[in-house]
Design a protein around this motif. Structure first.
Motif, PDB file in Angstrom:
ATOM      1  N   ARG A   1       1.385  -1.145   0.221  1.00  0.00           N
ATOM      2  CA  ARG A   1      -0.154   0.116  -0.159  1.00  0.00           C
ATOM      3  C   ARG A   1       1.046   1.240  -0.067  1.00  0.00           C
ATOM      4  NH1 ARG A   1      -5.172   0.245   2.070  1.00  0.00           N
ATOM      5  NH2 ARG A   1      -4.620  -1.394   3.377  1.00  0.00           N
ATOM      6  N   GLU A   2       1.775   1.606   0.901  1.00  0.00           N
ATOM      7  CA  GLU A   2       2.655   1.908   0.731  1.00  0.00           C
ATOM      8  C   GLU A   2       3.521   2.990  -0.723  1.00  0.00           C
ATOM      9  OE1 GLU A   2       4.433   2.706   5.957  1.00  0.00           O
ATOM     10  OE2 GLU A   2       5.148   0.761   4.566  1.00  0.00           O
ATOM     11  N   PHE A   3       4.037   1.797  -0.813  1.00  0.00           N
ATOM     12  CA  PHE A   3       5.177   1.863  -1.687  1.00  0.00           C
ATOM     13  C   PHE A   3       4.105   2.341  -2.930  1.00  0.00           C
ATOM     14  CE2 PHE A   3       7.043  -0.170  -5.549  1.00  0.00           C
ATOM     15  CZ  PHE A   3       8.257   0.330  -5.794  1.00  0.00           C
ATOM     16  N   TYR A   4       3.606   1.291  -3.363  1.00  0.00           N
ATOM     17  CA  TYR A   4       2.570   1.869  -5.131  1.00  0.00           C
ATOM     18  C   TYR A   4       1.836   2.742  -4.661  1.00  0.00           C
ATOM     19  CZ  TYR A   4       4.614  -2.889  -6.735  1.00  0.00           C
ATOM     20  OH  TYR A   4       5.477  -3.883  -6.790  1.00  0.00           O
ATOM     21  N   SER A   5       1.040   3.078  -4.272  1.00  0.00           N
ATOM     22  CA  SER A   5       0.690   4.545  -3.660  1.00  0.00           C
ATOM     23  C   SER A   5       1.381   5.674  -3.768  1.00  0.00           C
ATOM     24  CB  SER A   5       0.088   4.819  -2.187  1.00  0.00           C
ATOM     25  OG  SER A   5      -0.890   3.631  -2.247  1.00  0.00           O
ATOM     26  N   GLN A   6       2.671   5.480  -2.765  1.00  0.00           N
ATOM     27  CA  GLN A   6       3.573   6.994  -3.853  1.00  0.00           C
ATOM     28  C   GLN A   6       3.654   6.523  -4.677  1.00  0.00           C
ATOM     29  OE1 GLN A   6       4.332   9.319  -1.838  1.00  0.00           O
ATOM     30  NE2 GLN A   6       6.360  10.042  -2.493  1.00  0.00           N
ATOM     31  N   ALA A   7       4.344   5.524  -5.637  1.00  0.00           N
ATOM     32  CA  ALA A   7       4.746   5.816  -6.402  1.00  0.00           C
ATOM     33  C   ALA A   7       3.930   5.862  -7.999  1.00  0.00           C
ATOM     34  CB  ALA A   7       5.446   4.128  -6.922  1.00  0.00           C
ATOM     35  N   ALA A   8       2.314   5.315  -7.763  1.00  0.00           N
ATOM     36  CA  ALA A   8       1.634   6.309  -8.770  1.00  0.00           C
ATOM     37  C   ALA A   8       1.601   7.829  -8.813  1.00  0.00           C
ATOM     38  CB  ALA A   8       0.143   5.592  -8.737  1.00  0.00           C
ATOM     39  N   LYS A   9       2.018   8.090  -7.304  1.00  0.00           N
ATOM     40  CA  LYS A   9       1.260   9.926  -6.988  1.00  0.00           C
ATOM     41  C   LYS A   9       2.717  10.751  -7.374  1.00  0.00           C
ATOM     42  CE  LYS A   9       1.276  13.000  -3.195  1.00  0.00           C
ATOM     43  NZ  LYS A   9       1.728  12.970  -1.756  1.00  0.00           N
ATOM     44  N   LEU A  10       3.613   9.955  -7.536  1.00  0.00           N
ATOM     45  CA  LEU A  10       4.888  10.397  -8.182  1.00  0.00           C
ATOM     46  C   LEU A  10       4.820  10.989  -9.331  1.00  0.00           C
ATOM     47  CD1 LEU A  10       7.545   9.690  -6.115  1.00  0.00           C
ATOM     48  CD2 LEU A  10       6.830  11.722  -5.776  1.00  0.00           C
ATOM     49  N   ARG A  11       4.063   9.832 -10.188  1.00  0.00           N
ATOM     50  CA  ARG A  11       3.975   9.632 -12.026  1.00  0.00           C
ATOM     51  C   ARG A  11       2.384  10.267 -12.162  1.00  0.00           C
ATOM     52  NH1 ARG A  11       8.985   9.669 -14.072  1.00  0.00           N
ATOM     53  NH2 ARG A  11      10.224   7.756 -12.665  1.00  0.00           N
ATOM     54  N   GLY A  12       2.362  10.851 -11.009  1.00  0.00           N
ATOM     55  CA  GLY A  12       0.928  11.602 -11.333  1.00  0.00           C
ATOM     56  C   GLY A  12      -0.062  10.601 -11.590  1.00  0.00           C
ATOM     57  N   LEU A  13      -0.500   9.143 -11.964  1.00  0.00           N
ATOM     58  CA  LEU A  13      -1.637   8.580 -11.118  1.00  0.00           C
ATOM     59  C   LEU A  13      -2.769   7.983 -10.958  1.00  0.00           C
ATOM     60  CD1 LEU A  13       0.669   6.124 -13.295  1.00  0.00           C
ATOM     61  CD2 LEU A  13      -0.566   7.584 -14.598  1.00  0.00           C
ATOM     62  N   ALA A  14      -3.116   7.639 -10.423  1.00  0.00           N
ATOM     63  CA  ALA A  14      -4.437   7.021  -9.989  1.00  0.00           C
ATOM     64  C   ALA A  14      -3.794   6.264  -9.488  1.00  0.00           C
ATOM     65  CB  ALA A  14      -6.252   7.138 -10.859  1.00  0.00           C
ATOM     66  N   PRO A  15      -3.929   6.270  -8.114  1.00  0.00           N
ATOM     67  CA  PRO A  15      -2.988   5.081  -7.055  1.00  0.00           C
ATOM     68  C   PRO A  15      -3.804   3.778  -6.837  1.00  0.00           C
ATOM     69  CG  PRO A  15      -4.543   7.472  -5.630  1.00  0.00           C
ATOM     70  CD  PRO A  15      -4.627   7.494  -7.052  1.00  0.00           C
ATOM     71  N   PRO A  16      -2.981   3.001  -6.503  1.00  0.00           N
ATOM     72  CA  PRO A  16      -4.217   1.568  -6.629  1.00  0.00           C
ATOM     73  C   PRO A  16      -4.985   1.389  -5.331  1.00  0.00           C
ATOM     74  CG  PRO A  16      -1.698   1.139  -5.479  1.00  0.00           C
ATOM     75  CD  PRO A  16      -1.730   2.755  -6.472  1.00  0.00           C
ATOM     76  N   GLN A  17      -6.372   0.692  -4.679  1.00  0.00           N
ATOM     77  CA  GLN A  17      -6.978   0.943  -3.639  1.00  0.00           C
ATOM     78  C   GLN A  17      -6.764  -0.645  -3.247  1.00  0.00           C
ATOM     79  OE1 GLN A  17      -8.839   2.954  -2.773  1.00  0.00           O
ATOM     80  NE2 GLN A  17      -8.075   4.632  -4.137  1.00  0.00           N
ATOM     81  N   PHE A  18      -6.327  -1.205  -1.735  1.00  0.00           N
ATOM     82  CA  PHE A  18      -5.893  -2.060  -1.155  1.00  0.00           C
ATOM     83  C   PHE A  18      -7.266  -2.499  -0.247  1.00  0.00           C
ATOM     84  CE2 PHE A  18      -2.124  -0.744  -2.857  1.00  0.00           C
ATOM     85  CZ  PHE A  18      -1.666  -2.054  -3.521  1.00  0.00           C
ATOM     86  N   SER A  19      -7.600  -4.073  -0.626  1.00  0.00           N
ATOM     87  CA  SER A  19      -7.692  -3.961   0.593  1.00  0.00           C
ATOM     88  C   SER A  19      -7.598  -5.328   1.473  1.00  0.00           C
ATOM     89  CB  SER A  19      -9.760  -4.188   0.365  1.00  0.00           C
ATOM     90  OG  SER A  19      -8.903  -6.053  -0.759  1.00  0.00           O
ATOM     91  N   GLY A  20      -8.313  -5.777   2.577  1.00  0.00           N
ATOM     92  CA  GLY A  20      -7.326  -6.375   3.765  1.00  0.00           C
ATOM     93  C   GLY A  20      -6.031  -5.563   4.354  1.00  0.00           C
ATOM     94  N   GLY A  21      -4.966  -7.369   4.913  1.00  0.00           N
ATOM     95  CA  GLY A  21      -3.611  -7.020   5.427  1.00  0.00           C
ATOM     96  C   GLY A  21      -3.076  -8.111   4.533  1.00  0.00           C
ATOM     97  N   GLY A  22      -3.066  -8.869   5.776  1.00  0.00           N
ATOM     98  CA  GLY A  22      -1.782  -9.783   5.289  1.00  0.00           C
ATOM     99  C   GLY A  22       0.200  -9.258   5.550  1.00  0.00           C
ATOM    100  N   GLU A  23       0.511 -10.281   6.019  1.00  0.00           N
ATOM    101  CA  GLU A  23       0.964 -11.102   6.329  1.00  0.00           C
ATOM    102  C   GLU A  23       3.011 -10.832   5.646  1.00  0.00           C
ATOM    103  OE1 GLU A  23       4.420 -13.073   9.811  1.00  0.00           O
ATOM    104  OE2 GLU A  23       2.143 -13.613  10.167  1.00  0.00           O
ATOM    105  N   GLY A  24       2.416 -11.768   4.513  1.00  0.00           N
ATOM    106  CA  GLY A  24       3.263 -11.982   3.599  1.00  0.00           C
ATOM    107  C   GLY A  24       4.792 -12.344   4.126  1.00  0.00           C
ATOM    108  N   LYS A  25       5.906 -12.513   3.021  1.00  0.00           N
ATOM    109  CA  LYS A  25       7.184 -13.196   3.059  1.00  0.00           C
ATOM    110  C   LYS A  25       8.021 -11.754   2.981  1.00  0.00           C
ATOM    111  CE  LYS A  25       6.902 -15.239  -1.272  1.00  0.00           C
ATOM    112  NZ  LYS A  25       6.807 -16.155  -1.791  1.00  0.00           N
ATOM    113  N   THR A  26       8.918 -11.612   3.899  1.00  0.00           N
ATOM    114  CA  THR A  26      10.623 -10.979   2.904  1.00  0.00           C
ATOM    115  C   THR A  26      11.061 -11.718   2.420  1.00  0.00           C
ATOM    116  OG1 THR A  26      11.181 -10.566   4.871  1.00  0.00           O
ATOM    117  CG2 THR A  26       9.592  -8.910   4.436  1.00  0.00           C
ATOM    118  N   ILE A  27      11.529 -11.903   1.517  1.00  0.00           N
ATOM    119  CA  ILE A  27      13.839 -12.076   0.489  1.00  0.00           C
ATOM    120  C   ILE A  27      14.336 -11.075   2.212  1.00  0.00           C
ATOM    121  CG2 ILE A  27      14.304 -12.692  -1.153  1.00  0.00           C
ATOM    122  CD1 ILE A  27      11.358 -13.739  -0.459  1.00  0.00           C
TER     123      ILE A  27
END
Length: 282
Positions: A228-254
């Motif tokens: 949510r943080e990364f792709y929203s900021q990436a879209a904002k800096l390019r003047g694009l509509a931000p993605p919309q996210f629902s739910g959480g998710g722990e996920g994995k880190t490489i």
């Protein structure tokens, strides 16, 4: 240039007699070929596009037109004769991926290739939390395909094989602001696992300068903000509509730290928001 980067360039330039063939002169393979050429390597490669073959040949990269879905030659092509083979072919670019790349690797072994570096992917990992090189347990078709391909590389007969497991690729022509812009997704709190092209173009030449390859290494920047943080900021800096996210998710880190320790090279990208801002200014 810091001392570690300088020592890497020096060690690579001492390898000026080495030859490298790159199967797949695409998003990574083409700039890697040009980087290696500047470091004194003799470089050849493959593409499926005649215009690209002509353009790279004019730059001194011997380039072979080769469609991997077509019948393979009976012998390793003379144009690709090299000490080291790098396979940079994404799964979506060839049918029967593991089988066909295994056949290419065996052909290369018969043709005298001594070392093989395969650009694998972190889809080979499942589960939650930190994932290190020994933790590969695929739980998807993509991951199982990648594991089968890694196995085929190691069984090819090439004397020395390393699989470089790459996280999501950004930089160059891959603009993350456009990846998810204006779309809806789940798992907004899952951590991102990415690597920038500029880090790959430092790490891979440094790997070629070493003769004590491990069988596998991860490449993933050490910063893992949420999607949510990364792709929203990436879209904002390019003047694009931000993605919309629902739910959480722990996920994995490489965990991509082993390659830094092995090469004594730090990642250039240690904060993705700084990287996005700098990319937006350039």
């Amino acid at each position: 240039m810091d001392s570690r980067a300088a020592s890497t360039v020096d060690s690579c330039s001492h390898s000026s007699g080495h030859s490298v063939a790159i199967v797949g002169l695409g998003w990574l393979g083409e700039p890697l070929a040009l980087t290696l050429q500047q470091l004194g390597y003799q470089v050849a490669g493959t593409t499926t596009t005649a215009d690209k073959a002509s353009r790279l040949a004019a730059l001194g990269i011997q380039t072979l037109l080769w469609n991997l879905d077509a019948p393979l030659p009976t012998q390793w092509p003379t144009a690709l004769a090299a000490d080291t083979l790098i396979v940079c072919v994404p799964p979506g670019k060839v049918d029967n991926y593991a089988q066909r790349l295994g056949e290419v690797a065996r052909l290369a072994a018969d043709g005298g290739v001594q070392r093989l570096l395969f650009t694998s992917a972190t889809s080979i990992y499942s589960g939650l939390g930190a994932q290190r090189e020994a933790d590969a347990k695929p739980d998807s078709e993509r991951g199982e395909r990648m594991q089968a391909t890694e196995n085929a590389m190691h069984a090819s007969g090439v004397l020395q094989v390393m699989c470089l497991r790459l996280s999501g690729l950004v930089g160059g022509s891959r603009e993350p602001g456009r990846f998810l812009a204006g779309r809806s997704f789940e798992g907004g709190e899952e951590p991102i696992n990415l690597v920038a092209q500029e880090d790959l173009l430092r790490f891979m030449p440094a790997l070629l300068a070493r003769n004590d390859w491990p069988s596998v290494l991860n490449v993933s920047a050490p910063h893992h903000p949420s999607r949510r943080e990364f792709y929203s900021q990436a879209a904002k800096l390019r003047g694009l509509a931000p993605p919309q996210f629902s739910g959480g998710g722990e996920g994995k880190t490489i965990d991509g730290s082993a390659i830094s320790r092995y090469l004594s090279l730090d990642y250039l990208v240690t904060d993705w928001f700084d990287w996005l801002a700098e990319r937006n200014r350039s």
